[in-house]
Design an enzyme around this catalytic site. Sequence first.
Site, PDB file in Angstrom:
ATOM      1  N   LYS A 222      69.247  74.077 128.088  1.00 59.12           N
ATOM      2  CA  LYS A 222      69.870  72.749 128.157  1.00 59.12           C
ATOM      3  C   LYS A 222      71.354  72.814 128.511  1.00 59.12           C
ATOM      4  O   LYS A 222      71.967  73.862 128.463  1.00 59.12           O
ATOM      5  CB  LYS A 222      69.633  71.996 126.843  1.00 59.12           C
ATOM      6  CG  LYS A 222      68.186  71.501 126.787  1.00 59.12           C
ATOM      7  CD  LYS A 222      67.911  70.532 125.689  1.00 59.12           C
ATOM      8  CE  LYS A 222      66.456  70.048 125.825  1.00 59.12           C
ATOM      9  NZ  LYS A 222      65.944  69.453 124.610  1.00 59.12           N
ATOM     10  N   ARG A 258      61.289  75.633 120.849  1.00 55.02           N
ATOM     11  CA  ARG A 258      60.601  75.268 122.097  1.00 55.02           C
ATOM     12  C   ARG A 258      61.399  75.880 123.237  1.00 55.02           C
ATOM     13  O   ARG A 258      62.547  75.502 123.459  1.00 55.02           O
ATOM     14  CB  ARG A 258      60.550  73.744 122.208  1.00 55.02           C
ATOM     15  CG  ARG A 258      59.888  73.217 123.467  1.00 55.02           C
ATOM     16  CD  ARG A 258      59.964  71.696 123.505  1.00 55.02           C
ATOM     17  NE  ARG A 258      59.317  71.156 124.684  1.00 55.02           N
ATOM     18  CZ  ARG A 258      59.888  71.068 125.885  1.00 55.02           C
ATOM     19  NH1 ARG A 258      61.126  71.483 126.048  1.00 55.02           N
ATOM     20  NH2 ARG A 258      59.226  70.568 126.897  1.00 55.02           N
TER      21      ARG A 258
END
Length: 413
Positions: A222, A258
């Site tokens: 991210k 994740r």
Amino acid sequence: MNSASRLAPPRTLIMGVLNVTPDSFSDGGEYLDPQVAIARARELVRQGANIIDVGGESTRPGASPVSLEEEQRRILPVIEALSAEGITVSVDTLHAATARAAVRAGAHYVNDVSGGLHDDEMFQTVAGLSGEHDTRMIIGHWRGVPDPAHSRSEYRDVVVEVSDALAERAVRAVAAGIAPHRIVLDPGLGFDKTAAQGWQLLAHLERLAVLGYPVLIGASRKRMLAETLGAHDDTAARDLATAVVSSLVARSGAWGVRVHDVASTAAALAVTAAFEAGARTATSAGAGFEAQPTRDRITLTGLEVFAYHGVYDFEREQGQRFIIDAEVAVDLSAAAAGDELARTVNYAELVGTILEAVANDPVDLIETLAERVARVALGFAGVRQARVTVHKPDAPIDATFGDVSVTIERGVE
Ligand code: PMM
């Protein structure tokens, strides 16, 4: 306390990302062909993934929504094939209809980054399926369809607000009929949160743990990592940074991570486990080393909380006093040597966290409360063991009595 009496926290699970989309933010377009997607999932499992998270619609800021038909056309054949092979599958969707179809195709987890906010039917749908299919619900924190301009990233205190919002979502999920043991919470990194807010959330996972649910972290690749890497940002560097985050959050007790690159996170978690095993092994190298179990303690007694726990309806309605004693084992030598609050457990913060853990989410048993308090106490940096007593001096017992309490002792592995 000897090592045999310590409770081992469960190991952190790896959820491998499989985006069957043309436009996901890091792997869009690679796995649109079901056969390629299935082969990729098998590879992720070989590398150490415990769960494969299959998504057919990108939730990245600025992505275009797809029809339900298209979303399901992309993912259902993949989910069916993987679950037929015994692979645990999660479906990453905002839509109740897709969740339903995916669970019927074999998905075990419904991963909704909107935490049931995008589709009003989501919680009820999962509740309806969960008994028959043992479905678990991952509830993400979100404030709406992600805004690339971060216009909704204003928080007074991101840790408190995300935690409060997730608590509210969990209450709604339970009210809709999803059993608490089937709920997992996720702070939703990158969803209307800046990089700095993401790091704050990661550094204060104990505030999410107080809610009593397992916590999943999705930091993989991210923007918060890219910003930290600066000029050194590329996919390999982001995967390495992701693996470091996996290790850090595993140390903070995260239930799962994740990730896109399973191999690097699997390696990081193996090293973390070996490091923790090393810390548990007694050494004769001399006193003062971390591996020697510390005898230092911080002790809190008589913390009074008014709350609504108990087996009887009137206890849930009227509430009563609970008194908490908590003792945490933490090496205090460094704090004392430097006279530094940052190197010990701030007891005011410990009190605040315990109050929150006890005041919310009514349960039947003081055993459950004690477990919750021990878990949040162990979430503080440096705490190796926690001894917790929960007293219920006004318990509805038909006799004259002084007090009733339970005491538990827990330790980090
Ligand atoms: N992030 C994305 C998608 N799904 N699910 C959970 N539970 N948590 C997350 O942080 C999350 C998610 C966006 O990332 P992607 O486009 O790489 O899948």
